[in-house]
Design an enzyme around this catalytic site. Structure first.
Site, PDB file in Angstrom:
ATOM      1  N   TYR A 175       3.929   6.403  10.199  1.00  0.00           N
ATOM      2  CA  TYR A 175       3.103   5.275   9.769  1.00  0.00           C
ATOM      3  C   TYR A 175       3.947   4.205   9.060  1.00  0.00           C
ATOM      4  CZ  TYR A 175      -1.114   2.881   8.168  1.00  0.00           C
ATOM      5  OH  TYR A 175      -2.098   1.946   7.963  1.00  0.00           O
ATOM      6  N   HIS A 181       0.845  -1.188   0.000  1.00  0.00           N
ATOM      7  CA  HIS A 181       0.000   0.000   0.000  1.00  0.00           C
ATOM      8  C   HIS A 181       0.880   1.239   0.000  1.00  0.00           C
ATOM      9  CE1 HIS A 181      -4.149  -1.599   1.506  1.00  0.00           C
ATOM     10  NE2 HIS A 181      -3.652  -2.303   0.517  1.00  0.00           N
TER      11      HIS A 181
END
Length: 408
Positions: free
Chosen positions: A402, A72
């Site tokens: 992240y 992703h």
């Protein structure tokens, strides 16, 4: 029984540790209280940071992840019925994340350990850790109805929050930092294709929602075991913020879908795909850190030392960081004779742990609505999200955290 490193627990921390030690030519024994089927089917989420993906590849444990995992390059934030995509590689110099469940990581590492590594004993319950202050710590354990002792040079406790390893730390040296959150996550698995091709983090006045997925899996067609595998079988992994005392059975399927639809709604015509829900569970939200992570020759790794709320997707990745740090330190001592990196193990790990705790707390408080939240609190959340959506500096800070803090 004797070994160099005695490992308690065959979760991701213990299994990766055993794998890395094997690759470094250091022997170990893994004691796991549960049976293999339980470990391989223990459902956990799996967002792998870039560093975790790299470590698994280098350890020779990335073949199936490369084939089946979903890379992703972004996540989507939703608030005020608006959508904002965070471009992870564009903000971090090419770093991304991979969706690959912790369950699958454990399966891969178990197969490698049983084929190539040292002993991995399932159904082996560690009873205590003794002699951590000396140079020959011991782990009394029970296996197949018999009691035995594993003598080690080092013990690494990867046995989770309720394990025996942390209990072996003297109270005088232990400090605990923790926070419980006044809400939980209702997680569901649904046999339906994801409604979006990247993870969606939705902030709503009714509470948080997360739209995630599992990699497509091959399933046999119903005409028999010998039938060819179907091309794709999609699974969506979806979460709703619920009260801390909520029970999964209180939520009907229709209520779950209705709430997910409400909290993730946008003004651009996007729709939520529905399908059969196959599993429901409630996960409490907490932050926990035990300091130090080392006492004598006893080291803690993974959930034995720290827990983060799942909003930041850091739990598995922190376990990987602990394993890498320990193996590097032990190899350094073998090659140089210096115990300096082993002595610094706790300090080194905790720097990364506290950054992950900070990020997880920030994400949690940014996106969840507390039971006593006021309109002022809601406006602050929206202002923080607006800042991320309009400031490259703020967005970069989120993207860097992240995709993962450096393992170096």
């Amino acid at each position: 029984m004797r070994t160099t490193v005695g490992i308690i627990g065959a979760g991701p921390a213990g299994l990766l540790l055993a794998r890395l030690l094997h690759r470094a030519g250091i022997d170990s024994v893994v004691l796991e209280s549960r049976d293999r089927a339980y470990v391989e089917h223990r459902q956990r989420a799996g967002i792998l940071e870039q560093g975790t993906v790299d470590v698994l590849r280098e350890a020779g444990a990335g073949r199936r992840m490369e084939r089946e995992g979903l890379r992703h390059d972004g996540i989507e934030l939703r608030f005020g019925r608006r959508r904002h995509r965070v471009d992870l590689p564009g903000l971090t110099g090419g770093r991304s994340v991979t969706v690959y469940a912790q369950t699958e990581v454990c399966k891969d590492l178990i197969a490698l350990q049983l084929e190539e590594g040292g002993p991995l004993l399932f159904g082996a319950e560690a009873l205590a850790v003794e002699g951590a202050e000396g140079d020959r710590p011991r782990i009394p354990f029970r296996h197949q109805g018999r009691e035995d002792v594993l003598e080690c040079d080092y013990v690494v406790g990867c046995d989770g929050f309720w394990g025996v390893a942390r209990k072996a730390f003297p109270a005088a040296v232990s400090r605990v930092f923790e926070r419980s959150y006044p809400y939980a996550w209702l997680g569901v698995l649904a046999d339906v294709a994801p409604s979006h091709d990247e993870l969606v983090y939705a902030r709503h006045d009714r509470g948080f929602a997360l739209l995630s997925m599992r990699p497509p899996v091959a399933r046999r067609r119903p005409c028999g075991e010998a039938a060819p595998l179907s091309v794709e079988s999609f699974v969506s992994r979806l979460y709703l913020q619920v009260p801390a005392d909520a029970r999964a059975e209180e939520w009907s399927d229709d209520a779950v879908w209705a709430e997910l639809e409400t909290r993730s709604a946008t003004d651009d015509g996007w729709t939520l795909e529905r399908g059969p829900i196959t599993q429901k569970s409630v996960t409490p939200m907490r932050s926990f850190v035990h300091e130090p992570m080392r006492h004598g020759r006893l080291f803690l790794a993974g959930d034995a030392a720290h827990i983060v709320p799942p909003t930041g997707a850091k739990g598995l990745n922190l376990a990987v960081g602990d394993a890498v740090t320990f193996v590097r330190a032990l190899v350094h001592q073998r090659e140089t004779g210096s115990p300096g990196l082993l002595d610094a193990y706790s300090t080194t790990c905790l720097r990364r742990v506290w950054q992950a705790e900070r990020f997880s707390y920030d994400m949690t408080t940014l996106l969840h609505r507390a039971p006593d939240a006021t309109d002022f609190d809601a406006r602050l959340q929206l202002a923080r999200l607006e800042r991320i959506a309009t400031s490259r500096a703020a967005e970069t800070d989120l993207a860097e955290a992240y995709t993962g803090f450096s393992l170096d």
